[in-house]
Structures are given as C-alpha cells and as structure tokens.
Write an enzyme that holds these catalytic residues in place. Structure first.
Site, PDB file in Angstrom:
ATOM      1  N   ARG A 117       0.834  -1.206   0.000  1.00  9.12           N
ATOM      2  CA  ARG A 117       0.000   0.000   0.000  1.00  9.12           C
ATOM      3  C   ARG A 117       0.867   1.254   0.000  1.00  9.12           C
ATOM      4  NH1 ARG A 117      -2.115  -3.743  -1.030  1.00  9.12           N
ATOM      5  NH2 ARG A 117      -3.974  -4.747  -0.218  1.00  9.12           N
ATOM      6  N   SER A 177     -11.261  -0.188   3.284  1.00  5.53           N
ATOM      7  CA  SER A 177     -10.442  -0.655   4.408  1.00  5.53           C
ATOM      8  C   SER A 177      -9.692   0.541   5.001  1.00  5.53           C
ATOM      9  CB  SER A 177      -9.446  -1.713   3.935  1.00  5.53           C
ATOM     10  OG  SER A 177     -10.135  -2.834   3.411  1.00  5.53           O
ATOM     11  N   GLU A 224      -4.917   3.627   6.126  1.00  8.53           N
ATOM     12  CA  GLU A 224      -4.697   3.655   4.680  1.00  8.53           C
ATOM     13  C   GLU A 224      -5.042   5.009   4.060  1.00  8.53           C
ATOM     14  OE1 GLU A 224      -5.985   0.648   2.053  1.00  8.53           O
ATOM     15  OE2 GLU A 224      -5.475  -1.017   3.366  1.00  8.53           O
TER      16      GLU A 224
END
Length: 350
Positions: A164, A246, A346
């Site tokens: 990520r 998420s 995130e």
C-alpha cells in the site's frame, strides 16, 4: 481550463464528509495542468490532486487548488510474446476498467474487482486484494511534473512499490530523493496482462466459492463475479453508507510475534508471506477489541466488517473528519494495548 470556486467536496469523497474547496480545476489532459501552471494566480497556490476521493478523510475545507483528475480513455496498446499491454486514463473508474479488460478477453486484474477509486490512484496506493497487487500487473505510467509542466514516464522499479505504498506517497526531503508526493499528477497507466493466465485462488473466501459451486478451475470472469459478490457481502456501498473502504493496513509481524499472539488468541487470522513475515488481519484485531458496531459521533465501525469505518449520519448530518480520526485513534490505542501492534491508516488525511 475552467476554474470552479467554493466547490462542495461532499459528493467528491466516498466518506461523504462535508467540506469545500476554495477552487477546483477539472484535469482532462496535460494541457489543463500546464494552463494551471501558466496562470499567474493559480501557479502561486498549493495544489491537491483528487482522484475518485475513495481514500481520503477531509478534516476541514481545502484551501489548496484541487486538481480533479478526469483524464479519460481505454485502449489495447500492443501484445508481445508474454503479455498484452493495456492503457487507461487516470480518470477512469477502476472497477469499470477491470470489467472492460475482461470484456476484451484479457484476464489478470479480476482479483482487484470492485476496489473503489480511479485508475490514476491505483499505483499511488499499490492497491491489492485476494493475492494480487497492482505491481504484479503494472507496466508503466505517464505523469506530469506539477512544478515544471514536463511529462515523464515511470516503470515499476521507479515507482518504488511497497505494501500500500509507492513513491507518490513520499516527499523528497533532500536532493537526490525521489519522493513525488505533491510533485506529480498521474495521467495514464499501462498494465501488462499475461497470456499464460492462472487464477489466483489462495484465499478462504474463494475456496468457499469453489466448494459452493463445485467449480475448481474457474474462468477469470467467474473469479471476477465471485470477488464482486464477496466484497458486496462484506463491504458497504459508498453510495449508500459513506466510507473509505479498508481504513487500516494489515500489519506484518515476525513469526515469533505471531506465535506469541496465537498463544494468547489462537483464532487470530494470519497469512504467511513469501519473505518469511506473517500478515495479520487488521479487521480481526479490531473486532477482537470489541469495536465492531461502535461509534464516535456519526463516525462508526461497520457492523459487518470491523476494518471499515463508516459515515452513520448520511448526507444531511454527515460525520466530520474529526469524528472519523478520533474513532480511528481510539481503535489504534485499543489494538496496541492488547496486541502490541500499531495499526497504520490507509486513507490520506487532509
């Protein structure tokens, strides 16, 4: 180039947080970016690049000039012995692009179905799901320098992909650094889709689908359909309940740390990684701390998936960015106190 003033951002972020942009420019080509840089007033302003708004938390109005990326286009570029290269404009909706590749008979992206956001944002986050990351299918991208207006192309190594993570999330702090946060706007992304395709099925949810259907060698379209069903069952539709997908990254630990956690919590969901580390399911950790269904103001933890924070107030009385971040920090504290693990968000906080 058209400059819009005092623009509401609530419809432009998937969390549905109410905020406004002092000014917004819709970028549909390189020429629009160069026009911003050539404008005496806009050239002096800080800039914020906005894609689909699916991975941000707005904590207030945005004073920077918002560059709303809307570059269109999809095409098959060429084929070689191993791959077919396909390209999409940065403003294309990611899921629609994945569906388009399958309609062209080109498998490879099906495990990334229904991930929210745009094509241009996909390499920034190095999106991933069900055993496939964007870097596994990435070929190269075209971007434009927001300081000079020059266009450039980057390959996978130059993008610095991590979990990520990418070079687009880091700022160059010293000469020689290659951080591109705030420096580059992605225009187009190209992907290398393999001719020798094999389905990626090594996840429990997909194994259950194979057991339910009796299909042990699914086509790419079947994998796509399964993943769409799985994600829709687990995750809220941002058009119905505002969210950013998420909210936390799945943490990785050493095998020794994992064994220590298993000793205390035998049911912890974990996945061995190729490098010897172990990935833990952040949603399981949050759920184990009792957060599923809890709320701070109008920001809540989704009752079907603890990894997702949601806007419970709807469009008329939306959660604030402050409420979202207060909830996120409380969850981080709980997980750290119980497991000794620091969860990393995130979304980008603005």
């Amino acid at each position: 180039m058209i400059v819009e003033r005092n623009v509401p951002l609530q419809p432009l972020n998937s969390f549905g947080i109410a905020a406004r942009a002092a000014q917004l420019v819709r970028v549909r080509s390189e020429a629009d970016v160069r026009a911003v840089l050539a404008d005496a007033e806009l050239a002096m302003q800080p800039r914020f690049v906005l894609g689909g708004g699916s991975n941000i938390v707005l904590t207030g109005d945005v004073k920077a000039t918002v560059l709303k990326v809307e570059v269109p286009g999809r095409r098959v570029v060429r084929s070689d012995e191993r791959h077919t290269i396909v390209e999409a404009g940065a403003g294309e909706v990611w899921h629609d692009f994945v569906a388009w590749t399958l309609s062209q008979g080109l498998p490879g992206l099906e495990n990334l179905a229904l991930i929210p956001g745009t094509v241009g944002a996909s390499p920034v986050q190095n999106i991933g799901a069900y055993g496939v990351e964007l870097q596994d299918r990435f070929h190269e991208l075209d971007a434009i320098d927001l300081h000079t207006g020059e266009q450039f192309t980057l390959n996978a190594a130059q993008c610095g992909f991590g979990y990520r993570d990418s070079v687009f999330k880091h700022t160059a702090l010293a000469e020689g650094d290659f951080g591109l946060a705030g420096r580059a706007l992605i225009l187009r992304v190209r992907f290398a889709l393999p001719h020798a395709w094999q389905p990626m099925l090594g996840y429990l949810d997909l194994e259950r689908k194979m057991a339910e259907t009796g299909v042990t060698a699914p086509s790419a379209q079947q994998v796509f359909d399964w993943i769409v069903d799985i994600r829709r069952a687990k995750l809220p539709d941002p058009a119905v309940i505002g969210n950013a997908g998420s909210f936390f990254k799945n943490p990785t630990v050493t095998p020794e740390q994992c064994q220590d956690i298993i000793g205390r919590d035998p049911k912890v969901v974990h996945y061995p990684m190729p490098d010897g580390s172990v990935k833990l399911a952040a949603g399981w950790l949050i759920d184990a701390c009792g957060w599923k269904g809890k709320a701070v103001g109008n920001a809540g933890v989704y009752d079907k998936q603890a990894l997702v924070l949601v806007n419970r107030g709807g469009a008329d009385n939306p959660a604030t960015g402050g409420e979202v971040m207060t909830l996120a920090k409380a969850i981080q504290t709980s997980v750290y106190e119980r497991f000794g693990i620091r969860l990393e968000p995130e979304p980008v906080v603005i």
